[in-house]
Design a protein around this motif. Structure first.
Motif, PDB file in Angstrom:
ATOM      1  N   GLY A 115      -4.095  26.558  -7.645  1.00 16.35           N
ATOM      2  CA  GLY A 115      -3.362  27.655  -8.271  1.00 16.35           C
ATOM      3  C   GLY A 115      -1.932  27.320  -8.605  1.00 16.35           C
ATOM      4  O   GLY A 115      -1.249  28.090  -9.289  1.00 16.35           O
ATOM      5  N   VAL A 116      -1.428  26.184  -8.116  1.00 12.66           N
ATOM      6  CA  VAL A 116      -0.063  25.748  -8.413  1.00 12.66           C
ATOM      7  C   VAL A 116      -0.131  24.604  -9.412  1.00 12.66           C
ATOM      8  O   VAL A 116      -0.819  23.606  -9.179  1.00 12.66           O
ATOM      9  CB  VAL A 116       0.673  25.299  -7.138  1.00 12.66           C
ATOM     10  CG1 VAL A 116       2.053  24.758  -7.492  1.00 12.66           C
ATOM     11  CG2 VAL A 116       0.792  26.445  -6.157  1.00 12.66           C
ATOM     12  N   GLN A 117       0.548  24.758 -10.532  1.00 11.99           N
ATOM     13  CA  GLN A 117       0.527  23.731 -11.573  1.00 11.99           C
ATOM     14  C   GLN A 117       1.697  22.772 -11.361  1.00 11.99           C
ATOM     15  O   GLN A 117       2.844  23.198 -11.245  1.00 11.99           O
ATOM     16  CB  GLN A 117       0.618  24.362 -12.958  1.00 11.99           C
ATOM     17  CG  GLN A 117       0.553  23.340 -14.086  1.00 11.99           C
ATOM     18  CD  GLN A 117       0.577  24.005 -15.459  1.00 11.99           C
ATOM     19  OE1 GLN A 117       0.626  25.220 -15.556  1.00 11.99           O
ATOM     20  NE2 GLN A 117       0.551  23.199 -16.504  1.00 11.99           N
ATOM     21  N   ALA A 118       1.410  21.493 -11.258  1.00 16.09           N
ATOM     22  CA  ALA A 118       2.438  20.471 -11.068  1.00 16.09           C
ATOM     23  C   ALA A 118       2.413  19.507 -12.241  1.00 16.09           C
ATOM     24  O   ALA A 118       1.340  19.117 -12.717  1.00 16.09           O
ATOM     25  CB  ALA A 118       2.213  19.717  -9.757  1.00 16.09           C
ATOM     26  N   THR A 119       3.581  19.127 -12.728  1.00 16.46           N
ATOM     27  CA  THR A 119       3.690  18.216 -13.863  1.00 16.46           C
ATOM     28  C   THR A 119       4.582  17.043 -13.476  1.00 16.46           C
ATOM     29  O   THR A 119       5.654  17.243 -12.901  1.00 16.46           O
ATOM     30  CB  THR A 119       4.291  18.923 -15.083  1.00 16.46           C
ATOM     31  OG1 THR A 119       3.464  20.044 -15.424  1.00 16.46           O
ATOM     32  CG2 THR A 119       4.369  17.978 -16.266  1.00 16.46           C
ATOM     33  N   LEU A 173       2.249   8.632  -7.130  1.00 18.78           N
ATOM     34  CA  LEU A 173       2.747  10.006  -7.167  1.00 18.78           C
ATOM     35  C   LEU A 173       1.690  10.971  -7.688  1.00 18.78           C
ATOM     36  O   LEU A 173       1.546  12.086  -7.161  1.00 18.78           O
ATOM     37  CB  LEU A 173       4.003  10.083  -8.039  1.00 18.78           C
ATOM     38  CG  LEU A 173       5.278   9.489  -7.438  1.00 18.78           C
ATOM     39  CD1 LEU A 173       6.405   9.500  -8.470  1.00 18.78           C
ATOM     40  CD2 LEU A 173       5.700  10.243  -6.194  1.00 18.78           C
ATOM     41  N   ARG A 174       0.956  10.555  -8.708  1.00 15.74           N
ATOM     42  CA  ARG A 174      -0.090  11.428  -9.238  1.00 15.74           C
ATOM     43  C   ARG A 174      -1.183  11.651  -8.197  1.00 15.74           C
ATOM     44  O   ARG A 174      -1.709  12.764  -8.060  1.00 15.74           O
ATOM     45  CB  ARG A 174      -0.679  10.842 -10.523  1.00 15.74           C
ATOM     46  CG  ARG A 174       0.318  10.780 -11.680  1.00 15.74           C
ATOM     47  CD  ARG A 174      -0.342  10.471 -13.007  1.00 15.74           C
ATOM     48  NE  ARG A 174       0.635  10.298 -14.057  1.00 15.74           N
ATOM     49  CZ  ARG A 174       1.232  11.305 -14.692  1.00 15.74           C
ATOM     50  NH1 ARG A 174       0.927  12.546 -14.378  1.00 15.74           N
ATOM     51  NH2 ARG A 174       2.127  11.067 -15.644  1.00 15.74           N
ATOM     52  N   ALA A 175      -1.523  10.615  -7.462  1.00 16.06           N
ATOM     53  CA  ALA A 175      -2.530  10.761  -6.403  1.00 16.06           C
ATOM     54  C   ALA A 175      -2.024  11.692  -5.311  1.00 16.06           C
ATOM     55  O   ALA A 175      -2.772  12.514  -4.768  1.00 16.06           O
ATOM     56  CB  ALA A 175      -2.871   9.393  -5.817  1.00 16.06           C
ATOM     57  N   TYR A 176      -0.725  11.596  -4.997  1.00 17.88           N
ATOM     58  CA  TYR A 176      -0.147  12.477  -3.980  1.00 17.88           C
ATOM     59  C   TYR A 176      -0.202  13.932  -4.440  1.00 17.88           C
ATOM     60  O   TYR A 176      -0.540  14.828  -3.663  1.00 17.88           O
ATOM     61  CB  TYR A 176       1.296  12.069  -3.704  1.00 17.88           C
ATOM     62  CG  TYR A 176       1.997  12.996  -2.745  1.00 17.88           C
ATOM     63  CD1 TYR A 176       1.866  12.835  -1.369  1.00 17.88           C
ATOM     64  CD2 TYR A 176       2.781  14.042  -3.212  1.00 17.88           C
ATOM     65  CE1 TYR A 176       2.495  13.689  -0.486  1.00 17.88           C
ATOM     66  CE2 TYR A 176       3.417  14.908  -2.337  1.00 17.88           C
ATOM     67  CZ  TYR A 176       3.271  14.722  -0.975  1.00 17.88           C
ATOM     68  OH  TYR A 176       3.899  15.585  -0.114  1.00 17.88           O
ATOM     69  N   LEU A 177       0.125  14.177  -5.703  1.00 16.48           N
ATOM     70  CA  LEU A 177       0.090  15.546  -6.225  1.00 16.48           C
ATOM     71  C   LEU A 177      -1.326  16.109  -6.188  1.00 16.48           C
ATOM     72  O   LEU A 177      -1.529  17.265  -5.808  1.00 16.48           O
ATOM     73  CB  LEU A 177       0.644  15.580  -7.652  1.00 16.48           C
ATOM     74  CG  LEU A 177       2.144  15.291  -7.802  1.00 16.48           C
ATOM     75  CD1 LEU A 177       2.529  15.261  -9.277  1.00 16.48           C
ATOM     76  CD2 LEU A 177       2.972  16.333  -7.071  1.00 16.48           C
ATOM     77  N   ARG A 178      -2.308  15.298  -6.589  1.00 10.31           N
ATOM     78  CA  ARG A 178      -3.690  15.771  -6.575  1.00 10.31           C
ATOM     79  C   ARG A 178      -4.136  16.134  -5.156  1.00 10.31           C
ATOM     80  O   ARG A 178      -4.890  17.090  -4.951  1.00 10.31           O
ATOM     81  CB  ARG A 178      -4.626  14.708  -7.151  1.00 10.31           C
ATOM     82  CG  ARG A 178      -4.531  14.547  -8.663  1.00 10.31           C
ATOM     83  CD  ARG A 178      -5.711  13.733  -9.181  1.00 10.31           C
ATOM     84  NE  ARG A 178      -5.758  12.405  -8.590  1.00 10.31           N
ATOM     85  CZ  ARG A 178      -5.146  11.348  -9.115  1.00 10.31           C
ATOM     86  NH1 ARG A 178      -4.447  11.471 -10.239  1.00 10.31           N
ATOM     87  NH2 ARG A 178      -5.243  10.159  -8.531  1.00 10.31           N
ATOM     88  N   ARG A 226       0.821  -1.211   0.000  1.00  8.77           N
ATOM     89  CA  ARG A 226       0.000   0.000   0.000  1.00  8.77           C
ATOM     90  C   ARG A 226       0.851   1.256   0.000  1.00  8.77           C
ATOM     91  O   ARG A 226       0.387   2.318  -0.411  1.00  8.77           O
ATOM     92  CB  ARG A 226      -0.929   0.006   1.218  1.00  8.77           C
ATOM     93  CG  ARG A 226      -2.138  -0.881   1.069  1.00  8.77           C
ATOM     94  CD  ARG A 226      -3.193  -0.530   2.106  1.00  8.77           C
ATOM     95  NE  ARG A 226      -2.712  -0.757   3.451  1.00  8.77           N
ATOM     96  CZ  ARG A 226      -2.856  -1.915   4.101  1.00  8.77           C
ATOM     97  NH1 ARG A 226      -3.431  -2.937   3.506  1.00  8.77           N
ATOM     98  NH2 ARG A 226      -2.422  -2.043   5.340  1.00  8.77           N
ATOM     99  N   SER A 227       2.107   1.194   0.446  1.00  9.31           N
ATOM    100  CA  SER A 227       2.951   2.381   0.452  1.00  9.31           C
ATOM    101  C   SER A 227       3.244   2.861  -0.958  1.00  9.31           C
ATOM    102  O   SER A 227       3.522   4.030  -1.192  1.00  9.31           O
ATOM    103  CB  SER A 227       4.269   2.096   1.190  1.00  9.31           C
ATOM    104  OG  SER A 227       5.023   1.116   0.498  1.00  9.31           O
TER     105      SER A 227
END
Length: 230
Positions: free
Chosen positions: A209-213, A198-203, A187-188
């Motif tokens: 207002g901050v764009q992350a790619t 990583l995408r879930a963490y970014l969301r 699960r980690s």
């Protein structure tokens, strides 16, 4: 600002920024802070913000406010200057501010990485304790039951059968513990690989207002040659 330490940092930082800018303006030469002292202040600010849980986006907002305020003052002081001179002042101010933001952000990231490392070490110690206390104990208990099963096999078949059942139960409990620990480790990262995690963490964590790619190059799922990385 109600925090005396933060106010002191701000005053020192503003003075340092202004000195940096004036050092680059003709006719306004002044003695700037040594680079080591200037960098040390930015690192101190980044670390203190990390300790208080202040997100780096707030540093960018503070930097923007500082730039706007300082530029208006510097422009008023050089109202007779031509456009090229004002552009030079603006560029020097922008560079001075952003250099400090960069150093503060690196300090913030370094602090969080240290916390992450400490957290991973603690998690490793917890798993080691679980393996020793629960799995190790269960396996040892199962071996004892098996020894008694052999001992009673000829003299007391009923008791021997009970010891065999107890050994099976102990092994089953140890197996369930291993499966539980294995599930926690999976699960980690997640069954879909580190990219999805990583995408879930970014969301979940990047402020509005901050764009992350996130760019992924290569295989990141638990298949083929990369399985050992998952």
């Amino acid at each position: 600002m109600r925090n005396a330490d933060t106010l002191g940092q701000l005053r020192h930082q503003v003075a340092s920024v202004v000195e940096d800018v004036l050092c680059q303006v003709p006719g306004q030469r002044t003695a700037a802070d040594p680079p080591a002292a200037r960098d040390s202040l930015a690192i101190e600010i980044g670390t203190s913000r990390a300790l208080r849980g202040v997100h780096p986006v707030e540093s960018l907002r503070a930097a923007s406010a500082l730039y706007d305020a300082a530029l208006s003052v510097l422009a008023a002081r050089h109202h007779n200057a031509d456009g090229a001179a004002l552009a030079e002042v603006s560029s020097a101010l922008h560079q001075a501010v952003m250099n400090r933001v960069g150093l503060a952000s690196l300090a913030y990231v370094s602090f969080l990485m240290e916390k992450l490392h400490a957290s991973r070490q603690e998690e490793s110690r917890r798993i080691a304790r679980e393996l020793h206390d629960r799995v190790g104990h269960g396996m040892g208990l199962a071996l004892q039951h098996l020894d008694l099963h052999r001992l009673y096999a000829a003299q007391d078949p009923r008791r021997s059968e009970a010891k065999l059942d107890a050994a099976v139960a102990s092994l089953g409990e140890a197996l369930r513990t291993v499966q539980q620990l294995s599930a926690e480790l999976r699960r980690s990262v997640g069954t879909d690989g580190i990219e999805r995690s990583l995408r879930a963490y970014l969301r979940a964590n990047v402020p509005a207002g901050v764009q992350a790619t996130l760019t992924v190059d290569g295989e990141v799922t638990c298949r083929g040659v990369t399985r050992e990385l998952c």
